[in-house]
Design a protein around this motif. Structure first.
Motif, PDB file in Angstrom:
ATOM      1  N   ASP A   1      -3.740  16.134 -33.659  1.00 29.58           N
ATOM      2  CA  ASP A   1      -4.759  15.869 -32.648  1.00 29.58           C
ATOM      3  C   ASP A   1      -5.349  17.216 -32.233  1.00 29.58           C
ATOM      4  OD1 ASP A   1      -3.749  13.341 -33.001  1.00 29.58           O
ATOM      5  OD2 ASP A   1      -3.461  12.910 -30.876  1.00 29.58           O
TER       6      ASP A   1
ATOM      7  N   HIS B   1     -10.924  11.278 -33.875  1.00 28.17           N
ATOM      8  CA  HIS B   1     -10.131  11.055 -32.668  1.00 28.17           C
ATOM      9  C   HIS B   1     -11.148  11.063 -31.525  1.00 28.17           C
ATOM     10  CE1 HIS B   1      -6.691  11.207 -30.059  1.00 28.17           C
ATOM     11  NE2 HIS B   1      -6.831  12.452 -29.667  1.00 28.17           N
TER      12      HIS B   1
ATOM     13  N   HIS C   1     -11.544  11.160 -27.247  1.00 28.57           N
ATOM     14  CA  HIS C   1     -11.226  11.105 -25.813  1.00 28.57           C
ATOM     15  C   HIS C   1     -12.545  10.794 -25.115  1.00 28.57           C
ATOM     16  CE1 HIS C   1      -7.043  12.689 -25.278  1.00 28.57           C
ATOM     17  NE2 HIS C   1      -7.233  12.921 -26.552  1.00 28.57           N
TER      18      HIS C   1
HETATM   19 ZN   LIG Z   1      -5.907  13.332 -28.091  1.00 32.27          ZN
END
Ligand SMILES: [Zn+2]
Length: 385
Positions: free
Chosen positions: A9, A88, A90
């Motif tokens: 990540d 990924h 957020h």
């Molecule tokens: Zn993350």
């Protein structure tokens, strides 16, 4: 054969603190160099929401203080060297505002699985387009087709699965069996199909298999283990970093806390905290190389020898990759390299997705290591990943 897939990540601290060069670029370069020496492959899961903010900052202020150009150069370089880059998100960074040297995130978008269907579809599309336009000039065959949600938040899963499938994703790698969270993000992956073998995911519940599902779940390797198995110096370091970069804002933000696995039905209601069980992930920041070797061997005993290549998905964070991690990981990398008939290194694109149905049926029943008692109640926050 079990193939180790190292997923990383790639992001700054969850509360918006930190320098992307120190937390992303520098540690990832150390990993790439180390992995190249062993023929291992890294899969960088790039948080596209942050990276787009860093680009916006550079455009607005005319200064690349957030190292957008070093980040994109590193992602291209990783593809050039045969590693992988996937998505990924957020989501709370998409509407983030820059103030007093840090990013103030939009907490209303913190829980990925809680976003509405249109928003999910739109941000997944944005992320995929960004990565493909960045990386196809390096490798024309590059495809963004693998996804991990921030905070592993893919429950409830219907809108998430639809957004991914509509954008041409074939793999999600957010689930870890036995994982549970209560707070801003809520999920319970106790009954996920497997701790290791991928499955065609049901739209209504990603943890369940559906023969007609269009998205495969590649779980992060996980076991249900008692608290003592979690005690490593690396984990104590992680807990200290977490305390230093606590969440705060106009209102107190309390990220989700892990919850211990459910107690068996006949277990006593209260048990000593040492006897509680938690989801133990193959996390290369928090586990020692020796622990990872033992976990790989346990996975081999349970799932190996089925004539099918299976992924052993490890997780880590660039922001936590210390020199100690680098040293400790050496033994694991060397172990895989020295046992080429049993183990290998891989990327998600190396697997034949059609082969997994039989492998899951052939695996021994998912067993749990013996523990001194039942499991109930909340886990200590120090064990949060
Ligand atoms: Zn993350």
């Amino acid at each position: 054969m079990l193939k180790a897939i190292f997923t990383l990540d790639y992001e700054i601290h969850g509360n918006g603190d930190g320098c992307p060069y120190a937390l992303m670029v520098e540690p990832t370069e150390r990993m790439l160099r180390q992995f190249d020496q062993h023929g291992a492959k890294l899969t960088i899961l790039a948080d596209i929401a942050e990276i787009l903010k860093f680009r916006q900052y550079a455009e607005e202020f005319g200064r690349d203080d957030y190292h957008y150009f070093k980040i994109t150069a590193q992602l291209r370089d990783a593809i050039r060297r045969g590693h992988d880059v996937q998505l990924h998100i957020h989501a709370s960074y998409f509407n983030a505002k820059y103030a007093a040297g840090r990013w103030r995130q939009d907490w209303s978008e913190y829980n990925f699985a809680g976003l509405n269907p249109e928003r999910l579809r739109e941000i997944v599309r944005q992320g995929k387009e960004f990565l493909e336009s960045l990386l196809r000039p390096v490798n024309p065959h590059y495809r963004c087709s693998v996804f991990r949600a921030a905070n592993w938040s893919v429950s409830p899963s219907k809108n998430v699965v639809r957004a991914l499938v509509e954008n041409g994703f074939t793999i999600d790698t957010s689930v870890f069996k036995y994982g549970r969270r209560d707070g801003l993000v809520n999920f319970d992956y106790t009954n996920a199909c497997s701790g290791l073998v991928p499955w065609r995911a049901a739209e209504e519940n990603l943890c369940e298999a559906d023969p007609n599902g269009k998205l495969f779940e590649f779980p992060i390797y996980s076991e249900n283990r008692w608290v003592g198995a979690f005690l490593t110096p690396q984990r104590i370091y992680r807990a200290c970093v977490g305390r230093l970069h606590r969440f705060s804002g106009s209102r107190e933000i309390i990220p989700s806390t892990p919850v211990a696995a459910k107690a068996p039905q006949n277990a006593p209601q209260k048990s000593h905290w040492l006897a509680r069980k938690n989801a133990w992930k193959a996390d290369f920041n928090q586990c020692s190389g020796r622990q990872l070797i033992r976990a790989l061997e346990r996975a081999e005993a349970q799932y190996g020898s089925q004539g099918v290549d299976l992924p052993f998905v490890l997780i880590g964070h660039s922001k936590l990759f210390t020199g100690f991690n680098e040293w400790s990981l050496r033994s694991f990398l060397a172990f895989v390299e020295k046992n080429p008939k049993r183990f290998g290194f891989g990327k998600f694109s190396d697997f034949d997705l059609q082969s997994f149905g039989n492998a899951r049926k052939a695996a021994r029943p998912e067993r749990e290591p013996a523990t001194p008692g039942g499991a109930t109640g909340k886990a200590e926050p120090a064990f949060q990943n």
